[in-house]
Design an enzyme around this catalytic site. Structure first.
Site, short mmCIF file in Angstrom:
data_model
loop_
_atom_site.label_atom_id
_atom_site.label_comp_id
_atom_site.label_asym_id
_atom_site.label_seq_id
_atom_site.Cartn_x
_atom_site.Cartn_y
_atom_site.Cartn_z
CB CYS A 1 -0.96 -0.02 1.19
SG CYS A 1 -2.16 -1.35 1.09
N1 LIG Z 1 -2.44 -6.28 1.33
C1 LIG Z 1 -3.12 -5.31 1.90
O1 LIG Z 1 -2.99 -5.09 3.09
C2 LIG Z 1 -4.11 -4.46 1.09
C3 LIG Z 1 -4.98 -3.64 1.81
C4 LIG Z 1 -5.91 -2.89 1.11
C5 LIG Z 1 -5.94 -2.94 -0.28
N2 LIG Z 1 -5.07 -3.73 -0.97
C6 LIG Z 1 -5.17 -3.74 -2.43
O2 LIG Z 1 -5.83 -4.95 -2.83
C7 LIG Z 1 -5.29 -5.41 -4.08
C8 LIG Z 1 -4.77 -6.82 -3.91
O3 LIG Z 1 -3.73 -6.81 -2.95
P1 LIG Z 1 -3.25 -8.13 -2.22
O4 LIG Z 1 -2.41 -7.67 -1.07
O5 LIG Z 1 -4.38 -9.06 -1.95
O6 LIG Z 1 -2.31 -8.77 -3.36
P2 LIG Z 1 -1.70 -10.25 -3.38
O7 LIG Z 1 -0.52 -10.18 -4.27
O8 LIG Z 1 -1.56 -10.80 -2.00
O9 LIG Z 1 -2.84 -11.11 -4.09
C9 LIG Z 1 -3.25 -10.87 -5.39
C10 LIG Z 1 -3.55 -12.22 -6.03
O10 LIG Z 1 -4.09 -11.95 -7.33
C11 LIG Z 1 -3.65 -13.00 -8.16
N3 LIG Z 1 -3.83 -12.61 -9.56
C12 LIG Z 1 -2.95 -12.00 -10.39
N4 LIG Z 1 -3.52 -11.85 -11.59
C13 LIG Z 1 -4.76 -12.37 -11.52
C14 LIG Z 1 -5.83 -12.49 -12.44
N5 LIG Z 1 -5.74 -12.03 -13.68
N6 LIG Z 1 -6.96 -13.08 -12.03
C15 LIG Z 1 -7.08 -13.55 -10.78
N7 LIG Z 1 -6.11 -13.45 -9.84
C16 LIG Z 1 -4.98 -12.86 -10.23
C17 LIG Z 1 -2.22 -13.23 -7.75
O11 LIG Z 1 -1.76 -14.50 -8.17
C18 LIG Z 1 -2.31 -13.10 -6.24
O12 LIG Z 1 -2.51 -14.35 -5.59
C19 LIG Z 1 -4.23 -4.39 -4.47
O13 LIG Z 1 -4.82 -3.42 -5.28
C20 LIG Z 1 -3.85 -3.76 -3.14
O14 LIG Z 1 -3.35 -2.45 -3.29
C21 LIG Z 1 -4.16 -4.51 -0.30
#
Ligand SMILES: NC(=O)c1ccc[n+]([C@@H]2O[C@H](COP(=O)([O-])OP(=O)(O)OC[C@H]3O[C@@H](n4cnc5c(N)ncnc54)[C@H](O)[C@@H]3O)[C@@H](O)[C@H]2O)c1
Length: 418
Positions: free
Chosen positions: A263
């Site tokens: 983030c």
């Molecule tokens: N991690 C946090 O604390 C947090 C908090 C709030 C918001 N976010 C936001 O949420 C979103 C996801 O973050 P995250 O931390 O879960 O990421 P992450 O990397 O942990 O998980 C994302 C997943 O999406 C998968 N992926 C990639 N391409 C894909 C596709 N085409 N179809 C389906 N799955 C696919 C990846 O393999 C991965 O497992 C980002 O935009 C991030 O900024 C994250």
């Protein structure tokens, strides 16, 4: 659950998507988690969670209730609600929406009239209406807001937070039409205690970026003060304790070795990129905050060199134990972690490194050890980078010759703080 069960497809089974999929399963929905990552899907199918907020016990119960993770897009067939929770990184400093667009294409292949698509990934204002909607329309021939419904709901998950989780953190929900909003509110209120309607997706998109930019800028402010305070001979931590006694108009942030995770190092730059592209203006606060927070790992290395120098130990060849490599306490998330940057710099400068971090898988190049009096006593320096709760800080105080503590967990004459 106060709404009827529906088929939910969650695209992306990471820190955001997996807790959502499990919570929706627990609420009685039929849930599939689609993720192209074969290792992650195999782990989930075998009942092994890689996200702290989802225990193996909860995952096992969800699997029994019908939750299914898959690398096959066909699991999306007949979905009622599709939620996109894929990464939104920066590539060469520019927002990279390729994951969102790829997930959108997958959704489009299974989108039928009357269904709801929600984007949860963090992104700049306008993405849902200007990118996602048209992309789904062009792939399906259906019209957003009429034939299918479209919403944005930013995730506020704080991995490792013992008090606030997905279910009890208020969730912003915005639809592109009244009906899209109403369908999204129905879905989220079936799993989350408090949902907060927002009139348009762009305000909800900006709200998420405001939250993260606020935190990023305030951490940079306190980091800059910490560097001055050290040179001025003032204890920043006691000054912060003192300022925190003010019951209004002040919110505490602590200094640290830099910012990490998916983030803070990324999201504010989505906003500054958008402002520059749309208005031709610089978002100066973000640029300054990036500059200060990016400098912190180098500052920690410099402080360590100075501390060792005072003890007549050159950094090259010195034995240094790093405590906590992840970017925040009590999680295993190494993404963008300043701890890794510090380790790389110290390694390049010739320090002999060990690390202690029970949350980190044993795949890093540095040797991982468990904390013992002998190992600590053998070190020239112990550097506290992230303060996991399972570390025995009293043992470090008792046995270490020199501690550089960036989190104020240790006390004593041999302890120097950021
Ligand atoms: N991690 C946090 O604390 C947090 C908090 C709030 C918001 N976010 C936001 O949420 C979103 C996801 O973050 P995250 O931390 O879960 O990421 P992450 O990397 O942990 O998980 C994302 C997943 O999406 C998968 N992926 C990639 N391409 C894909 C596709 N085409 N179809 C389906 N799955 C696919 C990846 O393999 C991965 O497992 C980002 O935009 C991030 O900024 C994250």
């Amino acid at each position: 659950m106060n709404q009827r069960p529906v088929k939910v497809a969650v695209l992306g089974q990471g820190y955001v998507g997996l807790p959502l999929a499990i919570l929706a399963t627990e609420a009685g929905h039929q849930v599939v988690g689609y993720d192209p990552d074969e290792v992650r899907v195999a782990s989930l199918t075998e009942g092994r969670s890689y996200v702290e907020d989802v225990s193996d016990v909860r995952l096992a119960a969800a699997l029994l209730k019908g939750y299914k993770a898959s690398t096959q897009p066909t699991v999306l067939s007949n979905f009622d609600v599709a939620v996109i929770t894929v990464p939104t990184p920066l590539t060469e400093g520019v927002p990279d929406l390729s994951f969102v667009l790829a997930a959108t294409d997958t959704v489009a292949d299974f989108l039928r009239p009357g269904r709801l698509v929600v984007l949860e990934s963090t992104t700049y204002p306008g993405t849902t209406e200007e990118l996602l909607g048209p992309s789904l329309e062009s792939r399906t021939g259906l019209v957003a807001g009429i034939d299918f419904h479209l919403a944005y709901s930013p995730e506020r998950i704080d991995p490792g937070n013992p008090q606030f989780n997905l279910a009890n953190t208020p969730k912003l929900v915005a639809g592109i039409t009244t009906q899209s909003l109403s369908m999204a509110l129905d879905f989220y209120s079936s799993i989350i205690e408090k949902v907060v309607p927002v009139s348009r997706p762009r305000e909800a998109e900006l709200a998420k970026l405001i939250e993260n930019t606020f935190r990023h800028v305030n951490i940079a402010l306190v980091n800059e003060i910490a560097m001055f305070a050290h040179d001025l001979g003032v204890d920043i931590w006691e000054a912060l304790d003192s300022a925190s006694t003010k019951p209004f108009g002040f919110m505490r942030f602590n200094p640290g070795p830099g910012v990490g995770g998916h983030c803070l190092p990324i999201d504010p730059s989505y906003l500054s990129w958008h402002v520059q592209k749309s208005l031709g203006q610089k978002f100066r606060f973000v640029e300054l905050a990036n500059d200060i927070n990016d400098h912190m790992p180098a500052y920690v290395v410099q402080r360590l060199m100075e501390g060792l120098n005072e003890r007549q130990v050159p950094l090259r060849g010195s034995k240094v134990m790093l405590v906590g490599l992840t970017y925040k306490p009590n999680t295993s998330d190494l993404r963008e972690s300043p701890g890794l940057q510090i380790a790389n710099r110290l390694d390049a400068l010739g320090a002999d490194l060990l690390y202690v971090d029970s949350h980190v898988p044993l795949t890093t190049q540095i040797e991982c050890v468990s904390l013992s009096a002998e190992t600590i006593a053998d070190m020239d320096a112990v550097v506290i980078l992230t303060d996991h709760d399972d570390v025995d800080y009293r043992l470090i105080e008792q046995c270490a010759r020199y501690v550089l503590d960036t989190r104020r967990r240790c006390y004593g004459p041999q302890v120097e703080r950021l």
